[in-house]
Design an enzyme around this catalytic site. Sequence first.
Site, PDB file in Angstrom:
ATOM      1  N   TYR A  76       4.450  -7.552   0.311  1.00  0.00           N
ATOM      2  CA  TYR A  76       5.528  -8.574   0.381  1.00  0.00           C
ATOM      3  C   TYR A  76       5.408  -9.761  -0.571  1.00  0.00           C
ATOM      4  O   TYR A  76       6.273  -9.958  -1.302  1.00  0.00           O
ATOM      5  CB  TYR A  76       5.468  -9.272   1.979  1.00  0.00           C
ATOM      6  CG  TYR A  76       6.354 -10.319   1.820  1.00  0.00           C
ATOM      7  CD1 TYR A  76       7.652 -10.707   1.447  1.00  0.00           C
ATOM      8  CD2 TYR A  76       5.689 -11.601   2.046  1.00  0.00           C
ATOM      9  CE1 TYR A  76       8.324 -11.899   1.636  1.00  0.00           C
ATOM     10  CE2 TYR A  76       6.090 -12.951   2.225  1.00  0.00           C
ATOM     11  CZ  TYR A  76       7.485 -12.962   1.924  1.00  0.00           C
ATOM     12  OH  TYR A  76       8.011 -14.423   1.826  1.00  0.00           O
ATOM     13  N   THR A 108       7.982 -18.235  -1.831  1.00  0.00           N
ATOM     14  CA  THR A 108       7.189 -18.672  -0.679  1.00  0.00           C
ATOM     15  C   THR A 108       5.606 -18.996  -1.189  1.00  0.00           C
ATOM     16  O   THR A 108       5.449 -18.512  -2.340  1.00  0.00           O
ATOM     17  CB  THR A 108       7.008 -17.208   0.171  1.00  0.00           C
ATOM     18  OG1 THR A 108       5.873 -17.260   0.999  1.00  0.00           O
ATOM     19  CG2 THR A 108       6.749 -16.039  -0.874  1.00  0.00           C
ATOM     20  N   ASP A 109       5.118 -19.482  -0.489  1.00  0.00           N
ATOM     21  CA  ASP A 109       3.810 -19.953  -0.750  1.00  0.00           C
ATOM     22  C   ASP A 109       2.734 -18.914  -0.839  1.00  0.00           C
ATOM     23  O   ASP A 109       1.519 -19.026  -1.305  1.00  0.00           O
ATOM     24  CB  ASP A 109       3.246 -20.899   0.206  1.00  0.00           C
ATOM     25  CG  ASP A 109       2.970 -20.693   1.651  1.00  0.00           C
ATOM     26  OD1 ASP A 109       3.260 -19.756   1.991  1.00  0.00           O
ATOM     27  OD2 ASP A 109       2.599 -21.644   2.421  1.00  0.00           O
ATOM     28  N   GLU A 110       3.088 -17.736  -0.108  1.00  0.00           N
ATOM     29  CA  GLU A 110       2.612 -16.439  -0.194  1.00  0.00           C
ATOM     30  C   GLU A 110       2.128 -16.111  -1.666  1.00  0.00           C
ATOM     31  O   GLU A 110       1.131 -15.153  -2.076  1.00  0.00           O
ATOM     32  CB  GLU A 110       2.980 -15.085   0.699  1.00  0.00           C
ATOM     33  CG  GLU A 110       3.150 -15.825   1.850  1.00  0.00           C
ATOM     34  CD  GLU A 110       3.088 -14.581   3.122  1.00  0.00           C
ATOM     35  OE1 GLU A 110       2.656 -13.649   2.722  1.00  0.00           O
ATOM     36  OE2 GLU A 110       3.290 -15.070   4.228  1.00  0.00           O
ATOM     37  N   LYS A 115       7.623 -10.826  -3.982  1.00  0.00           N
ATOM     38  CA  LYS A 115       8.347 -12.039  -4.311  1.00  0.00           C
ATOM     39  C   LYS A 115       7.674 -12.450  -5.557  1.00  0.00           C
ATOM     40  O   LYS A 115       8.267 -13.335  -6.202  1.00  0.00           O
ATOM     41  CB  LYS A 115       7.767 -13.022  -2.877  1.00  0.00           C
ATOM     42  CG  LYS A 115       8.825 -12.810  -1.616  1.00  0.00           C
ATOM     43  CD  LYS A 115       9.939 -12.926  -1.836  1.00  0.00           C
ATOM     44  CE  LYS A 115      10.721 -14.403  -1.944  1.00  0.00           C
ATOM     45  NZ  LYS A 115      12.104 -14.226  -1.947  1.00  0.00           N
TER      46      LYS A 115
HETATM   47  O1  DAU Z   1       3.976 -18.720   4.056  1.00  0.00           O
HETATM   48  C1  DAU Z   1       5.450 -18.487   4.088  1.00  0.00           C
HETATM   49  C2  DAU Z   1       5.587 -17.161   4.728  1.00  0.00           C
HETATM   50  O2  DAU Z   1       5.369 -17.268   5.954  1.00  0.00           O
HETATM   51  C3  DAU Z   1       6.943 -16.564   4.402  1.00  0.00           C
HETATM   52  O3  DAU Z   1       7.130 -16.030   3.128  1.00  0.00           O
HETATM   53  C4  DAU Z   1       6.853 -14.959   5.167  1.00  0.00           C
HETATM   54  O4  DAU Z   1       8.320 -14.527   5.101  1.00  0.00           O
HETATM   55  C5  DAU Z   1       6.673 -15.341   6.741  1.00  0.00           C
HETATM   56  O5  DAU Z   1       6.671 -14.151   7.452  1.00  0.00           O
HETATM   57  C6  DAU Z   1       5.293 -15.942   6.920  1.00  0.00           C
HETATM   58  O6  DAU Z   1       4.145 -15.317   6.769  1.00  0.00           O
HETATM   59  P1  DAU Z   1       3.105 -15.084   7.441  1.00  0.00           P
HETATM   60  O7  DAU Z   1       2.305 -13.858   7.557  1.00  0.00           O
HETATM   61  O8  DAU Z   1       2.181 -16.333   7.395  1.00  0.00           O
HETATM   62  O9  DAU Z   1       3.788 -15.129   8.895  1.00  0.00           O
HETATM   63  P2  DAU Z   1       3.548 -14.560  10.051  1.00  0.00           P
HETATM   64  O10 DAU Z   1       4.677 -15.064  11.234  1.00  0.00           O
HETATM   65  O11 DAU Z   1       3.894 -13.039  10.354  1.00  0.00           O
HETATM   66  O12 DAU Z   1       2.306 -14.914  10.776  1.00  0.00           O
HETATM   67  C7  DAU Z   1       1.658 -16.051  10.866  1.00  0.00           C
HETATM   68  C8  DAU Z   1       0.142 -16.043  11.215  1.00  0.00           C
HETATM   69  O13 DAU Z   1       0.073 -15.695  12.613  1.00  0.00           O
HETATM   70  C9  DAU Z   1      -0.389 -15.009  10.492  1.00  0.00           C
HETATM   71  O14 DAU Z   1      -1.838 -15.443  10.153  1.00  0.00           O
HETATM   72  C10 DAU Z   1      -0.592 -13.713  11.211  1.00  0.00           C
HETATM   73  C11 DAU Z   1      -0.506 -14.268  12.688  1.00  0.00           C
HETATM   74  N1  DAU Z   1       0.104 -13.659  13.553  1.00  0.00           N
HETATM   75  C12 DAU Z   1       1.524 -12.929  13.268  1.00  0.00           C
HETATM   76  C13 DAU Z   1       2.014 -12.194  14.139  1.00  0.00           C
HETATM   77  C14 DAU Z   1       3.277 -11.741  14.098  1.00  0.00           C
HETATM   78  C15 DAU Z   1      -0.549 -13.087  14.764  1.00  0.00           C
HETATM   79  O15 DAU Z   1      -1.711 -13.405  15.027  1.00  0.00           O
HETATM   80  N2  DAU Z   1       0.136 -12.120  15.705  1.00  0.00           N
HETATM   81  C16 DAU Z   1       1.246 -11.613  15.323  1.00  0.00           C
HETATM   82  O16 DAU Z   1       1.926 -10.807  16.314  1.00  0.00           O
END
Ligand code: DAU
Length: 354
Positions: free
Chosen positions: A168, A144-146, A172
């Site tokens: 997380y 992942t880019d994270e 990774k």
């Molecule tokens: O960048 C790759 C990564 O992207 C993957 O390695 C991870 O498995 C994947 O979960 C994802 O990580 P993020 O933390 O960026 O994804 P997430 O969908 O949880 O959140 C995307 C953005 O949206 C982040 O800035 C947090 C925000 N968010 C997320 C959720 C779930 C919200 O504002 N509200 C929320 O309820």
Amino acid sequence: MIPPRSGWRHVGEPKAPVGLRHWIVTGGLGFIGSAFVRNVLRDRLDVRITVLDAMTYAANPENVREVSGDSRYRFVRGDICDAAAVREAIDGGASAIVNFAAETHVDRSILAPEQFLKTDILGTHVLLEAVREQAIERFVQVSTDEVYGDVEHGSSAEDHPLRPRSPYAASKAGGDLQVLAYRTTFGTPVLITRGSNTYGPYQYPEKLIPLFVTNLIDDTQVPVYGDGRQVRDWLHVDDHARGILHVLENGELGEVYNIGGGNSRENLEITKELLTATGRTWETHVRHVTDRPGHDRRYSLDASKAARLGWHPTVEFERGLRETVEWYQSHEAWWRPIKSGEFREYYKTQYASR
Ligand code: DAU
């Protein structure tokens, strides 16, 4: 450099593979893993796949229903931390292992980090040992880019320092470092892909896009973390699956390849597009909630190395997002059982007091 074994195409070397190759896809019932399985069984008629999946909360046999009747598909239930299960999946021989099996949700890693260390680090180690023991020809670690951490300016290339900031991302990164160390120490035939934020059909509805879409269909508010100005680079799941396949078949052993969509958007922009697509309004359906601790502000991938290898994303973002919304609208039978199961407890813990 270890010489390439037969059966793999290398850049500039067009060579049709001979016979039915056996690939192990760990985590093949998950979101990106199942897209990979569907794509490979459709596009590579000389490949048979064994999916090894522990069937944790985010796995779903429905994700591979359209290919599970194919004689080239086999399923083994098991954990990548369990060497016996890995051996059972390999079943005497395989030419490749593609490791999608992982705990992947940042918010869950903040609530309970331990399982992330087990699966993402120890599980990777168990697979690397199997690759050595059983002379597997290629191991692809799906990362992942994270692992690059917060990117204030510019974009992360593959040689950028790893600065993971969540449990997380650190797990990774730990897996990636094991993979690279095996290459250096034992000459293990490994490759790593680092993907950006992925969206599309069959994504468990805890991540931003599927959570927001299904909440909005349900006429429920969506929780925007903090000011919502965080930036992610969005990649369609089929582009991601094709990128991993391209690296598996064409990548140079020991190398890392970034797979980025090139679609940087603030979370607020994504939220607006989803409101429009579902006919909801900001005033009635958006709730700003307390920010995620240690929330990375921006990710941005430099994917030019994968482009030089011949991979390019093809799904235009606005179209991909619209089609994804339509998919969730027409597949309530897929996500409603999920949202009424263990997810409810999780949602309460994660969001109730924010
Ligand atoms: O960048 C790759 C990564 O992207 C993957 O390695 C991870 O498995 C994947 O979960 C994802 O990580 P993020 O933390 O960026 O994804 P997430 O969908 O949880 O959140 C995307 C953005 O949206 C982040 O800035 C947090 C925000 N968010 C997320 C959720 C779930 C919200 O504002 N509200 C929320 O309820």
